[in-house]
Structures are given as structure tokens and as C-alpha cells.
Motif scaffolding. Structure first.
Motif, short mmCIF file in Angstrom:
data_model
loop_
_atom_site.label_atom_id
_atom_site.label_comp_id
_atom_site.label_asym_id
_atom_site.label_seq_id
_atom_site.Cartn_x
_atom_site.Cartn_y
_atom_site.Cartn_z
N ILE A 111 4.20 5.28 -5.79
CA ILE A 111 4.11 5.29 -7.14
C ILE A 111 3.08 6.38 -7.69
O ILE A 111 3.46 7.09 -8.43
N VAL A 112 2.06 6.38 -7.06
CA VAL A 112 1.02 7.53 -7.55
C VAL A 112 1.64 8.91 -7.18
O VAL A 112 1.39 9.73 -8.10
N ALA A 113 2.38 9.19 -6.14
CA ALA A 113 2.94 10.35 -5.96
C ALA A 113 3.99 10.56 -7.01
O ALA A 113 4.11 11.94 -7.47
N LYS A 114 4.82 9.71 -7.34
CA LYS A 114 5.84 9.92 -8.19
C LYS A 114 5.32 10.10 -9.51
O LYS A 114 5.90 11.03 -10.48
N GLN A 115 4.26 9.33 -10.04
CA GLN A 115 3.39 9.74 -11.18
C GLN A 115 2.86 11.19 -11.39
O GLN A 115 2.91 11.86 -12.55
N LEU A 130 10.27 1.56 -7.91
CA LEU A 130 9.29 1.07 -7.00
C LEU A 130 8.36 -0.05 -7.18
O LEU A 130 7.82 -0.87 -6.88
N ARG A 131 7.81 0.11 -8.61
CA ARG A 131 7.05 -0.90 -9.35
C ARG A 131 7.97 -2.53 -9.31
O ARG A 131 7.16 -3.48 -9.17
N ASN A 132 8.97 -2.48 -9.41
CA ASN A 132 9.69 -4.01 -9.20
C ASN A 132 9.82 -4.09 -7.78
O ASN A 132 9.66 -5.57 -7.51
N GLU A 133 9.75 -3.30 -6.86
CA GLU A 133 9.57 -3.67 -5.41
C GLU A 133 8.12 -4.23 -5.14
O GLU A 133 8.05 -5.23 -4.46
N LEU A 134 7.04 -3.54 -5.65
CA LEU A 134 5.88 -4.05 -5.66
C LEU A 134 5.74 -5.48 -6.20
O LEU A 134 5.00 -6.13 -5.75
N LYS A 135 6.34 -5.61 -7.34
CA LYS A 135 6.26 -6.86 -7.94
C LYS A 135 6.81 -7.84 -7.11
O LYS A 135 6.18 -9.22 -6.95
N ALA A 136 7.99 -7.60 -6.46
CA ALA A 136 8.72 -8.36 -5.56
C ALA A 136 7.78 -8.79 -4.30
O ALA A 136 7.69 -9.94 -3.91
N GLN A 137 7.36 -7.82 -3.82
CA GLN A 137 6.27 -7.99 -2.77
C GLN A 137 4.84 -8.79 -3.01
O GLN A 137 4.55 -9.68 -2.20
N LEU A 138 4.47 -8.74 -4.38
CA LEU A 138 3.36 -9.36 -4.71
C LEU A 138 3.59 -10.95 -4.83
O LEU A 138 2.96 -11.78 -4.26
N GLU A 139 4.87 -10.99 -5.50
CA GLU A 139 5.32 -12.50 -5.68
C GLU A 139 5.64 -13.30 -4.18
O GLU A 139 5.14 -14.33 -4.09
N GLU A 140 6.15 -12.41 -3.35
CA GLU A 140 6.44 -12.80 -2.01
C GLU A 140 5.19 -13.23 -1.28
O GLU A 140 5.09 -14.58 -0.65
N LYS A 141 4.09 -12.33 -1.44
CA LYS A 141 2.95 -12.62 -0.85
C LYS A 141 2.10 -14.00 -1.51
O LYS A 141 1.67 -14.91 -0.75
N ALA A 161 0.77 -1.29 0.10
CA ALA A 161 -0.08 0.03 0.07
C ALA A 161 0.92 1.09 -0.10
O ALA A 161 0.71 2.36 -0.79
N LYS A 162 1.96 1.11 0.85
CA LYS A 162 2.90 2.37 1.09
C LYS A 162 3.47 2.57 -0.38
O LYS A 162 3.86 3.82 -0.71
N ILE A 207 12.78 14.06 -14.36
CA ILE A 207 11.84 13.24 -14.61
C ILE A 207 12.17 11.89 -15.06
O ILE A 207 11.92 10.92 -14.57
N GLN A 208 13.57 11.91 -15.64
CA GLN A 208 14.34 10.62 -15.83
C GLN A 208 14.50 9.86 -14.66
O GLN A 208 14.22 8.78 -14.61
N ASN A 209 14.88 10.65 -13.69
CA ASN A 209 15.44 10.11 -12.21
C ASN A 209 14.17 9.53 -11.52
O ASN A 209 14.29 8.61 -10.93
N GLU A 210 12.96 10.33 -11.91
CA GLU A 210 11.57 10.03 -11.19
C GLU A 210 11.09 8.60 -11.97
O GLU A 210 10.57 7.96 -11.14
N LEU A 211 11.50 8.57 -13.30
CA LEU A 211 11.11 7.48 -13.87
C LEU A 211 11.95 6.22 -13.42
O LEU A 211 11.17 5.14 -13.28
#
Length: 434
Positions: A80-84, A195-206, A74-75, A185-189
Motif C-alpha cells: 500500500i505504501v509503495a502504491k501510494q 489491497l486495503r480490502n485485503e488488509l481489512k479482511a486480514q484484520l477481521e480474520e485475525k 505487513a506485506k 493512477i486510476q489503475n493504481e487506485l
């Protein structure tokens, strides 16, 4: 003589009672064997239940871990939303700067054109001699007017040049700002990608933890189901054994009563014969011979082998397979014969029903014990829509015992058929008997 005759009938009654057996079970197992197996099965069941309780405790810890991952997810999603949003804001800034840059470039281009025209005019007309302009004045007032005019022209030229210089500097600055924002922007991207990779890893672990949890629980419940299944069979065997003993006792009493009546009749006949003839003792042996020949004939199970228990097509064979519901590799202890619901199911051989009821995973199930060519077998018929026999009932080969159904853990209407030589818990491929 009377004792001999009574002994003969008692022997006959014991023979009669000894053949009233449950095929495949009575001589293979004693009641003590069955009860010992029941005790062992109950102990194993309690052990599995304890393991399940322990697993539930461990599951809570895993669930807490999953809850923590959910919180992290969730965090991460919020970040991710804030970065977008931040990237979108910077892209808006770039668009505004692009418009400013476009306006500056237009003004600079217009000034360039004006300055080029003035330079071209000077080249054509020659440079202005400010001293000649002043000396050519007709009066002092005219002189002042000419001085003011020259100053205005000079000021205009300076203003144009200074504005041009300022706009060029602003243009360069805004271009630099655009470049800096693009880098941000490049840095933010990159940060967003991380962050998306972290989210993916968290989902996979879950998913891993959830699947592991579900798999462990499913394994234990499957094992418990098997144990409960064994307990049901042993309870049915015990009940059948007790019923067998009751039948044996009833047969024994009937035989004793018949023997007593026969002995009484023989005694009365002997007394009458003794009264009428001295040779009665010799002739008294004939009732004994006639009683021996009239002893009940023992019936035996059919030796014709097995028949197909139902019509249909074979959809799953005996042995290791991927379970159609759990998706895991498990052993398949029989064969599946698919057909429409209500298709008759028949006894594969003559025998006695040792179980008719509902079983875990098997749904409506019937088990029959047989003796064929001196060998004992148990057959199992599962997933029935209904069964038409009861525990302890004797059935003939080909007799309808139920109908094909879809009860229990089943993905479609079919008969699950098993053959166990020597009694239950020893499954072999039924195809070798069909």
C-alpha cells in the motif's frame, strides 16, 4: 434398675447427639455422599484441565496462523505504501507535464498571433512578387542582397510554421501522456483499494481468530472456576461434617459420663435407702423419673423465615443476564444489593457457617446452612470487603457476618446474595424469601 437408668441416659445422649446437626446438610448428605461428590468434582476438574491443555496446543496453531496473517498484513501494508508513493510520483509527473503543456500553449498562441498578423498584412498590401523585387535591383550586388533577404524571410516563415507544427505535436503528445498517466493512477487506485480490502479482511480474520481463541479459553476457565468453586464448597461441607461428628462424639461422651454419674448416685441412694427401709425398692423409681425430666432440652432453629441481608438497592436480578465483565449472556444465581463499602451484612436466618473464605469469582464469601420450618436451605453472601465469622460457627438471624465490598469479579461495591433450598447447588430466586 441401674441398667434401666443407664440405658435411659444413653438414650438421652443419643437423642442429644442426633440433634447436633448442620442444618440443611447433615441428614441430606452423608460423608460418603460428600466424598463421592468430591471425587466426581476432582475428576471433572482434571478433565477440564486436560481440555485447557489441549486448547493451549490448539491455541499455538491459531497463534501461528495469526502470525502468518500478521506477516501478510505487513506485506500488504508495504505494498500500500509503495502504491501510494507510485501514485504520488505519477501525480508529480502530471504536474510537470501540465507546466510543459502550459508553456507550449503560450508559444503556440503567440505564433498564431504572429502568423495571423502576417496573413493580415499580405491581405492589405498584396502578395509579394519575388520577380519584381529581383528585377528592380540596381546592381548585381543589390540583386544578391535581395535574393538573400527573400530567402531569409522564406526561411523565417518556414521556421515559424515548423516550430508551430512541432509544438502542436508535442502538445498533443504531452496531453496523451497525461491521460495515460491518469489511467495508470486510476489503475493504481483500484489496486490500492483492493489491497486495503485485503488488509481489512486480514484484520477481521485475525480479530475473529483472536476472539474465538479468547472466548474458548474464557469458557473453559469459567467452567474450571465453577468446578473449583464446587470443590471448595464440598471441602467446606466435608470439614463441617467432620466437625459435626466430633461435636456429636463429644456430646455423646458427656452424656455417657453424666449417665454414669447419675447411675452411680442413684445406686448409692438405693443402697442407703435399702439399709434404712424395706420399701426402698419401691421408692427407688423416683430418681429415674427425676432424671428423665431433667434431660437436656433440644434447641431448634428459628422459624421466623428470612430477613433482608443488607440495606441498599437491587441492581441485578436472578436469572439470565449479560455479564458486566465478560459481556456474554450467563445465568445469575442470585440478586445484587448495592451500597457503600463497609455496609453491614447480616445473616438472613439463624444457622451454621459452612464456609467463610475466598472463592473464585466471588471474592470474600460466607455460606450459612439453615433449617426453617423443617426445610433446609443454604445462603451465600459474596464480594464482601471482610467477614466476621468462621467455619462451623453458629449465627443468629440478623447477626453481622461481614461488610459489603468489591472483591472478586465485581464492577462495584455490592452484596451478591443466593438462596439454595435443600443444600448448595440448587439456586432459586431469593426475592421469594425476602
Amino acid at each position: 434398675m441401674n441398667r434401666k437408668l443407664l440405658g435411659m441416659f444413653l438414650s438421652t445422649s443419643l437423642v442429644a447427639s442426633s440433634v447436633i446437626t448442620i442444618p440443611g446438610m447433615a441428614q441430606a448428605k452423608s460423608i460418603d455422599d460428600i466424598r463421592a461428590e468430591k471425587a466426581a468434582t476432582n475428576a471433572e476438574k482434571q478433565k477440564k484441565q486436560s481440555e485447557i491443555e489441549k486448547l493451549k496446543s490448539e491455541q499455538q496453531a491459531v497463534k501461528n496462523q495469526i502470525a502468518k496473517i500478521d506477516s501478510q498484513m505487513a506485506k500488504t501494508s508495504d505494498e500500500i505504501v509503495a502504491k501510494q508513493e507510485e501514485i504520488a510520483k505519477k501525480e508529480e509527473e502530471i504536474e510537470k507535464l501540465k507546466k510543459d503543456i502550459e508553456e507550449l500553449e503560450i508559444r503556440i498562441a503567440e505564433r498564431d498571433k504572429l502568423l495571423k498578423e502576417r496573413v493580415a498584412s499580405m491581405q492589405v498590401n498584396g502578395a509579394v512578387n519575388y520577380l519584381d523585387v529581383l528585377l528592380g535591383s540596381q546592381s548585381f550586388g543589390d540583386f544578391l542582397d535581395r535574393v538573400l533577404a527573400l530567402n531569409i524571410i522564406a526561411d523565417q516563415d518556414r521556421t515559424i510554421i515548423e516550430e508551430q507544427k512541432a509544438d502542436l505535436e508535442a502538445l498533443e503528445k504531452k496531453k496523451q501522456e497525461v491521460e495515460e498517466i491518469r489511467n495508470k493512477i486510476q489503475n493504481e487506485l483500484e489496486s490500492l483499494k483492493k489491497l486495503r480490502n485485503e488488509l481489512k479482511a486480514q484484520l477481521e480474520e485475525k480479530d475473529r481468530l483472536s476472539n474465538e481463541l479468547a472466548s474458548e479459553e474464557e469458557d473453559l476457565h469459567d467452567e474450571l472456576g465453577e468446578i473449583e468453586h464446587q470443590a471448595q464448597i464440598l471441602a467446606a461441607e466435608e470439614a463441617a461434617y467432620i466437625q459435626q461428628k466430633k461435636e456429636e462424639e463429644a456430646a455423646r461422651k458427656r452424656a455417657e459420663e453424666a449417665a454414669r454419674k447419675q447411675a452411680s448416685a442413684a445406686k448409692q441412694s438405693n443402697v442407703a435407702s435399702a439399709a434404712s427401709s424395706p420399701s426402698s425398692v419401691k421408692s427407688g423409681s423416683s430418681p429415674s423419673g427425676s432424671s428423665s425430666s431433667s434431660a437436656p432440652e433440644v434447641s431448634h432453629s428459628s422459624s421466623s423465615g428470612f430477613i433482608m441481608p443488607a440495606s441498599g438497592r437491587f441492581t441485578s436480578s436472578f436469572g439470565s443476564r449479560v455479564h458486566p465483565i465478560s459481556g456474554r449472556v450467563k445465568n445469575h444465581n442470585g440478586v445484587d444489593i448495592a451500597n457503600s463499602i463497609g455496609t453491614p451484612i447480616r445473616a438472613a436466618a439463624s444457622g451454621k457457617v459452612i464456609y467463610a473464605g475466598t472463592m473464585s469469582g466471588y471474592g470474600n464469601t460466607v455460606m450459612i446452612a439453615h433449617t426453617i420450618n423443617g426445610k433446609s436451605y443454604t445462603t451465600l453472601y459474596a464480594h464482601m470487603s471482610a467477614f466476621s465469622v468462621r467455619n462451623g460457627q453458629s449465627v443468629s438471624q440478623g447477626q453481622q457476618i461481614g461488610k459489603i465490598g468489591n472483591t472478586g469479579a465485581s464492577t462495584g461495591p455490592h452484596l451478591h446474595f443466593e438462596v439454595h433450598p435443600g443444600g448448595y447447588k440448587n439456586p432459586v430466586n431469593p426475592m421469594q424469601f425476602l
